[in-house]
Scaffold this motif. Structure first.
Motif, PDB file in Angstrom:
ATOM      1  N   ALA A  66       0.840  -1.204   0.000  1.00  0.00           N
ATOM      2  CA  ALA A  66       0.000   0.000   0.000  1.00  0.00           C
ATOM      3  C   ALA A  66       0.875   1.255   0.000  1.00  0.00           C
ATOM      4  CB  ALA A  66      -0.931  -0.010   1.219  1.00  0.00           C
ATOM      5  N   ALA A  67       1.961   1.218   0.771  1.00  0.00           N
ATOM      6  CA  ALA A  67       2.833   2.399   0.841  1.00  0.00           C
ATOM      7  C   ALA A  67       3.559   2.618  -0.484  1.00  0.00           C
ATOM      8  CB  ALA A  67       3.837   2.237   1.977  1.00  0.00           C
ATOM      9  N   ALA A  68       3.984   1.529  -1.117  1.00  0.00           N
ATOM     10  CA  ALA A  68       4.663   1.656  -2.416  1.00  0.00           C
ATOM     11  C   ALA A  68       3.711   2.270  -3.439  1.00  0.00           C
ATOM     12  CB  ALA A  68       5.152   0.290  -2.896  1.00  0.00           C
ATOM     13  N   GLN A  69       2.484   1.803  -3.383  1.00  0.00           N
ATOM     14  CA  GLN A  69       1.460   2.297  -4.309  1.00  0.00           C
ATOM     15  C   GLN A  69       1.212   3.797  -4.095  1.00  0.00           C
ATOM     16  OE1 GLN A  69       0.050  -0.969  -5.037  1.00  0.00           O
ATOM     17  NE2 GLN A  69      -1.351  -0.514  -6.714  1.00  0.00           N
ATOM     18  N   GLU A  70       1.137   4.172  -2.845  1.00  0.00           N
ATOM     19  CA  GLU A  70       0.891   5.578  -2.520  1.00  0.00           C
ATOM     20  C   GLU A  70       2.043   6.462  -3.002  1.00  0.00           C
ATOM     21  OE1 GLU A  70      -0.171   7.993   1.513  1.00  0.00           O
ATOM     22  OE2 GLU A  70      -0.874   5.927   1.290  1.00  0.00           O
ATOM     23  N   LEU A  71       3.274   5.927  -2.898  1.00  0.00           N
ATOM     24  CA  LEU A  71       4.436   6.685  -3.373  1.00  0.00           C
ATOM     25  C   LEU A  71       4.472   6.745  -4.901  1.00  0.00           C
ATOM     26  CD1 LEU A  71       7.134   5.179  -0.980  1.00  0.00           C
ATOM     27  CD2 LEU A  71       6.611   7.618  -1.150  1.00  0.00           C
ATOM     28  N   GLY A  72       3.839   5.764  -5.548  1.00  0.00           N
ATOM     29  CA  GLY A  72       3.893   5.689  -7.006  1.00  0.00           C
ATOM     30  C   GLY A  72       5.274   5.225  -7.465  1.00  0.00           C
ATOM     31  N   ALA A  73       5.877   4.335  -6.671  1.00  0.00           N
ATOM     32  CA  ALA A  73       7.250   3.913  -6.972  1.00  0.00           C
ATOM     33  C   ALA A  73       7.377   2.406  -6.788  1.00  0.00           C
ATOM     34  CB  ALA A  73       8.214   4.616  -6.023  1.00  0.00           C
ATOM     35  N   GLN A  74       8.438   1.836  -7.359  1.00  0.00           N
ATOM     36  CA  GLN A  74       8.768   0.443  -7.086  1.00  0.00           C
ATOM     37  C   GLN A  74       9.764   0.432  -5.931  1.00  0.00           C
ATOM     38  OE1 GLN A  74       8.208  -2.098 -10.562  1.00  0.00           O
ATOM     39  NE2 GLN A  74       9.241  -0.541 -11.762  1.00  0.00           N
ATOM     40  N   VAL A  75       9.626  -0.571  -5.073  1.00  0.00           N
ATOM     41  CA  VAL A  75      10.419  -0.570  -3.842  1.00  0.00           C
ATOM     42  C   VAL A  75      11.167  -1.887  -3.673  1.00  0.00           C
ATOM     43  CG1 VAL A  75      10.299  -0.461  -1.305  1.00  0.00           C
ATOM     44  CG2 VAL A  75       8.821   1.025  -2.686  1.00  0.00           C
ATOM     45  N   VAL A  76      12.466  -1.776  -3.377  1.00  0.00           N
ATOM     46  CA  VAL A  76      13.282  -2.927  -2.991  1.00  0.00           C
ATOM     47  C   VAL A  76      13.507  -2.777  -1.487  1.00  0.00           C
ATOM     48  CG1 VAL A  76      15.548  -4.029  -3.249  1.00  0.00           C
ATOM     49  CG2 VAL A  76      14.436  -2.966  -5.239  1.00  0.00           C
ATOM     50  N   LEU A  77      12.819  -3.595  -0.702  1.00  0.00           N
ATOM     51  CA  LEU A  77      12.952  -3.505   0.759  1.00  0.00           C
ATOM     52  C   LEU A  77      14.031  -4.487   1.209  1.00  0.00           C
ATOM     53  CD1 LEU A  77      12.191  -2.559   3.571  1.00  0.00           C
ATOM     54  CD2 LEU A  77      10.224  -4.109   3.501  1.00  0.00           C
ATOM     55  N   LYS A  78      15.215  -3.924   1.558  1.00  0.00           N
ATOM     56  CA  LYS A  78      16.401  -4.757   1.820  1.00  0.00           C
ATOM     57  C   LYS A  78      16.400  -5.266   3.255  1.00  0.00           C
ATOM     58  CE  LYS A  78      19.078  -1.413   0.736  1.00  0.00           C
ATOM     59  NZ  LYS A  78      20.183  -0.495   0.376  1.00  0.00           N
ATOM     60  N   LYS A  79      16.593  -6.561   3.387  1.00  0.00           N
ATOM     61  CA  LYS A  79      16.636  -7.216   4.692  1.00  0.00           C
ATOM     62  C   LYS A  79      17.025  -8.665   4.431  1.00  0.00           C
ATOM     63  CE  LYS A  79      11.680  -8.182   4.701  1.00  0.00           C
ATOM     64  NZ  LYS A  79      11.772  -9.582   5.089  1.00  0.00           N
ATOM     65  N   HIS A  80      16.986  -9.513   5.469  1.00  0.00           N
ATOM     66  CA  HIS A  80      17.142 -10.926   5.199  1.00  0.00           C
ATOM     67  C   HIS A  80      15.890 -11.354   4.433  1.00  0.00           C
ATOM     68  CE1 HIS A  80      18.708 -14.871   5.542  1.00  0.00           C
ATOM     69  NE2 HIS A  80      17.563 -15.310   6.007  1.00  0.00           N
ATOM     70  N   ASN A  81      16.038 -11.999   3.291  1.00  0.00           N
ATOM     71  CA  ASN A  81      14.921 -12.268   2.376  1.00  0.00           C
ATOM     72  C   ASN A  81      14.287 -10.959   1.880  1.00  0.00           C
ATOM     73  OD1 ASN A  81      15.366 -14.985   2.646  1.00  0.00           O
ATOM     74  ND2 ASN A  81      13.732 -15.302   4.135  1.00  0.00           N
ATOM     75  N   THR A  82      15.062 -10.236   1.112  1.00  0.00           N
ATOM     76  CA  THR A  82      14.643  -8.948   0.532  1.00  0.00           C
ATOM     77  C   THR A  82      13.333  -9.078  -0.238  1.00  0.00           C
ATOM     78  OG1 THR A  82      16.871  -8.043   0.467  1.00  0.00           O
ATOM     79  CG2 THR A  82      15.372  -7.250  -1.233  1.00  0.00           C
ATOM     80  N   GLU A  83      12.481  -8.059  -0.095  1.00  0.00           N
ATOM     81  CA  GLU A  83      11.174  -8.071  -0.780  1.00  0.00           C
ATOM     82  C   GLU A  83      11.136  -6.993  -1.857  1.00  0.00           C
ATOM     83  OE1 GLU A  83       9.001  -9.544   3.337  1.00  0.00           O
ATOM     84  OE2 GLU A  83       8.499  -7.561   2.533  1.00  0.00           O
ATOM     85  N   LEU A  84      10.511  -7.336  -2.970  1.00  0.00           N
ATOM     86  CA  LEU A  84      10.384  -6.396  -4.089  1.00  0.00           C
ATOM     87  C   LEU A  84       8.907  -6.059  -4.283  1.00  0.00           C
ATOM     88  CD1 LEU A  84      12.654  -8.226  -6.742  1.00  0.00           C
ATOM     89  CD2 LEU A  84      13.359  -6.741  -4.856  1.00  0.00           C
ATOM     90  N   TYR A  85       8.583  -4.788  -4.265  1.00  0.00           N
ATOM     91  CA  TYR A  85       7.216  -4.341  -4.566  1.00  0.00           C
ATOM     92  C   TYR A  85       7.269  -3.656  -5.925  1.00  0.00           C
ATOM     93  CZ  TYR A  85       6.495  -5.726   0.176  1.00  0.00           C
ATOM     94  OH  TYR A  85       6.432  -6.490   1.319  1.00  0.00           O
ATOM     95  N   LEU A  86       6.978  -4.441  -6.962  1.00  0.00           N
ATOM     96  CA  LEU A  86       7.117  -3.960  -8.343  1.00  0.00           C
ATOM     97  C   LEU A  86       5.732  -3.716  -8.939  1.00  0.00           C
ATOM     98  CD1 LEU A  86       9.977  -6.344  -9.575  1.00  0.00           C
ATOM     99  CD2 LEU A  86      10.125  -4.239  -8.230  1.00  0.00           C
ATOM    100  N   ASN A  87       5.695  -3.067 -10.092  1.00  0.00           N
ATOM    101  CA  ASN A  87       4.395  -2.781 -10.711  1.00  0.00           C
ATOM    102  C   ASN A  87       3.622  -4.061 -11.000  1.00  0.00           C
ATOM    103  OD1 ASN A  87       5.003  -0.095 -10.577  1.00  0.00           O
ATOM    104  ND2 ASN A  87       5.781   0.024 -12.690  1.00  0.00           N
ATOM    105  N   SER A  88       4.353  -5.134 -11.365  1.00  0.00           N
ATOM    106  CA  SER A  88       3.662  -6.366 -11.749  1.00  0.00           C
ATOM    107  C   SER A  88       3.283  -7.232 -10.553  1.00  0.00           C
ATOM    108  CB  SER A  88       4.559  -7.180 -12.678  1.00  0.00           C
ATOM    109  OG  SER A  88       5.675  -7.653 -11.951  1.00  0.00           O
TER     110      SER A  88
END
Ligand SMILES: NC(=O)C1=CN([C@@H]2O[C@H](COP(=O)(O)OP(=O)(O)OC[C@H]3O[C@@H](n4cnc5c(N)ncnc54)[C@H](O)[C@@H]3O)[C@@H](O)[C@H]2O)[C@@H](O)CC1
Ligand SMILES: Nc1ncnc2c1ncn2[C@@H]1O[C@H](COP(=O)(O)OP(=O)(O)O)[C@@H](O)[C@H]1O
Ligand SMILES: [Mg+2]
Length: 270
Positions: free
Chosen positions: A170-192
């Motif tokens: 939801a936060a990525a969507q609100e920013l209108g951006a794609q997000v690479v959330l770096k951590k152990h087991n990194t998560e990607l919030y991409l348009n697709s």
């Protein structure tokens, strides 16, 4: 959330030259943190970026030339040159070691005013922290944020313990951006959609590891379709980290960089 379990790297066309592989502009490295943008620069070159230019504090130029002679340099305070470099770039990374002072601030503001909607910007490190405070409106272009969990907390307002996939999306969507959330087991919030990389290990938990990843993403964004670039970059970074951690207790970021061309070859399509 889909797990990315493999990626491939396309073969290069015989009839190609450096102009095919991206003009990448890397902005960061103040007087105290030149090492961070040097890591991004070396990572960018070693990932195959066609032409790499680094905008950094003048005191870093000699060291950068010495560590990475493939890259061109420009001074952070040379705004006239920066405007030309921004205009010429396919992909721009801003933030590693940028600092949180007025110069970092001014540079980010300048970039946002000049970037065009067909360009890609990767916003990392101190640029995320600056933005979290200033709340500049984001420019109309392809935006990729690469925060670690603390930086994401600052940017999204979601505390680390509350960073669930639903809230992050939801936060990525609100920013209108794609997000690479770096951590152990990194998560990607991409348009697709949303993806997880189940690779990487605590031997990689050392300064400069994210600066290195940012350089790989920037380089790949100059060579591949944008979502593919992000997936390939995060996967390769962690896969190399895992390979080296078989024999090394800690994996310094520079060691990751040296391995990138070999891992790209290993993953090259038949
Ligand atoms: N050689 C250099 O010049 C280096 C420069 N660096 C630059 O230093 C600036 C500040 O970045 P920092 O990240 O150190 O500082 P920040 O203050 O933004 O965040 C670091 C703190 O966040 C917390 N944290 C919580 N979850 C985390 C997670 N998953 N991963 C990492 N940290 C987490 C940790 O307590 C850590 O001390 C950036 O611009 C960065 O590029 C660093 O990359 C270190 C190396
Ligand atoms: N325990 C871990 N497991 C997997 N990856 C890790 C681990 N610790 C750190 N990393 C990776 O190292 C990088 C750290 O990024 P960041 O904190 O921005 O580093 P820096 O700013 O010092 O360059 C990220 O890609 C993160 O996923
Ligand atoms: Mg970082």
């Amino acid at each position: 959330m889909e797990t990315i379990s493999r990626i491939t790297i396309p073969q290069r066309e015989n009839e190609s030259h450096k102009g095919y592989y991206g003009r990448i502009l890397l902005i960061g490295g103040n007087q105290n943190m030149g090492g961070s943008i040097m890591l991004s620069a070396r990572a960018c070159v070693y990932s195959g970026g066609g032409l790499t230019t680094v905008v950094t504090h003048q005191s870093n130029h000699t060291a950068l030339h010495s560590r990475c002679p493939e890259a061109m340099v420009s001074d952070l305070s040379d705004i006239k040159r920066l405007s030309k470099l921004v205009a010429d770039a396919d992909c721009i990374l801003i933030g590693p070691g940028l600092g949180l002072d007025f110069q970092g601030n001014n540079t980010l503001t300048f970039l946002f005013q000049h970037i065009k909607n067909n360009q890609t910007v990767i916003i990392d490190g101190d640029a995320i922290t600056i933005l979290s405070k200033l709340r500049h409106p984001l420019p109309d272009c392809n935006i990729i944020f690469t925060p670690h969990q603390k930086e994401w907390e600052r940017l999204s307002g979601i505390e680390i313990d509350d960073q669930t996939p639903e809230r992050n999306r939801a936060a990525a969507q609100e920013l209108g951006a794609q997000v690479v959330l770096k951590k152990h087991n990194t998560e990607l919030y991409l348009n697709s959609g949303d993806y997880r990389i189940e690779k990487g290990n605590p031997a990689m938990a050392s300064g400069g590891m994210g600066d290195t990843l940012a350089g790989i993403i920037a380089s790949f964004a100059g060579q591949f379709e944008i979502e593919e670039a992000i997936k390939k970059a995060v996967f390769i970074h962690s896969k190399i980290g895992d390979k080296l951690a078989q024999d090394m207790y800690v994996v310094p970021a520079s060691k990751i960089i040296d391995e990138i061309p070999y891992m790209m070859k290993h993953l090259e399509e038949e």
